[in-house]
Design a protein around this motif. Structure first.
Motif, mmCIF file in Angstrom:
data_model
loop_
_atom_site.group_PDB
_atom_site.id
_atom_site.type_symbol
_atom_site.label_atom_id
_atom_site.label_comp_id
_atom_site.label_asym_id
_atom_site.label_seq_id
_atom_site.Cartn_x
_atom_site.Cartn_y
_atom_site.Cartn_z
ATOM 1 N N ASN A 169 0.816 -1.224 0.000
ATOM 2 C CA ASN A 169 0.000 0.000 0.000
ATOM 3 C C ASN A 169 0.844 1.266 0.000
ATOM 4 O O ASN A 169 0.318 2.370 -0.138
ATOM 5 N N PHE A 170 2.169 1.158 0.101
ATOM 6 C CA PHE A 170 3.028 2.336 0.106
ATOM 7 C C PHE A 170 3.147 2.977 -1.273
ATOM 8 O O PHE A 170 3.504 4.137 -1.378
ATOM 9 N N ARG A 171 2.869 2.240 -2.313
ATOM 10 C CA ARG A 171 3.123 2.732 -3.671
ATOM 11 C C ARG A 171 2.379 4.022 -3.984
ATOM 12 O O ARG A 171 2.952 4.977 -4.484
ATOM 13 N N ASP A 172 1.122 4.066 -3.722
ATOM 14 C CA ASP A 172 0.316 5.231 -4.096
ATOM 15 C C ASP A 172 -0.120 6.074 -2.904
ATOM 16 O O ASP A 172 -0.914 6.995 -3.046
ATOM 17 N N LYS A 173 0.423 5.760 -1.755
ATOM 18 C CA LYS A 173 0.050 6.478 -0.538
ATOM 19 C C LYS A 173 0.870 7.757 -0.399
ATOM 20 O O LYS A 173 2.055 7.779 -0.701
ATOM 21 N N GLU A 174 0.219 8.807 0.061
ATOM 22 C CA GLU A 174 0.916 10.062 0.337
ATOM 23 C C GLU A 174 1.452 10.026 1.768
ATOM 24 O O GLU A 174 0.777 9.558 2.679
ATOM 25 N N PHE A 175 2.674 10.535 1.925
ATOM 26 C CA PHE A 175 3.311 10.624 3.234
ATOM 27 C C PHE A 175 3.769 12.077 3.446
ATOM 28 O O PHE A 175 4.967 12.370 3.393
ATOM 29 N N PRO A 176 2.828 12.989 3.684
ATOM 30 C CA PRO A 176 3.185 14.403 3.786
ATOM 31 C C PRO A 176 4.071 14.729 4.990
ATOM 32 O O PRO A 176 4.721 15.775 5.010
#
Length: 134
Positions: free
Chosen positions: A113-120
């Motif tokens: 799930n890290f591929r398209d997840k935003e980590f602002p």
């Protein structure tokens, strides 16, 4: 004994906790070689109680959220050390070609799930979780 249900944090509560954690780190007295000194959860719980008196945010909630942030930060930082992975600072997302991603996630399905997840908050997490040398 059954585990307590996970707490759903509002964006405002998460932002406030991260601001308070960053302040503790910036003070320079709470960060230890392997995490934070004892008592930091007491400080954060008291501060969160002042900011959100009716939210019922307890130390176990705070500790769980901080552990999740740290785990995500360490996983992202490790991924970014792998050739073929990059970072889009505008979108706060990983950048990677499909074939590199598919090969990577084959051995690490828990990170798919890290591929398209935003980590602002990636950089802010790094400030909190990477030991700052004086």
């Amino acid at each position: 004994m059954a585990r307590a249900a996970r707490r759903a944090w509002s964006d405002e509560e998460e932002e406030s906790l991260l601001e308070k954690l960053t302040t503790l780190v910036d003070q320079g007295v709470w960060q230890a070689d392997n995490g934070f000194h004892p008592g930091y959860l007491d400080v954060l719980e008291n501060q969160m109680r002042v900011s959100f008196p009716d939210a019922g945010i307890k130390q176990n909630h705070i500790e769980g959220k901080i552990k999740k942030w740290k785990r995500d930060y360490l996983d992202l930082d490790a991924i970014l050390q792998i050739p073929g992975f990059g970072w889009n600072p505008n979108e706060h997302k990983l950048v990677v070609e499909n074939d590199v991603w598919n090969e990577f996630v084959r051995g690490r399905p828990q990170l798919r799930n890290f591929r398209d997840k935003e980590f602002p908050n990636f950089n802010r997490w790094g400030h909190c979780f990477v030991r700052q040398e004086n």
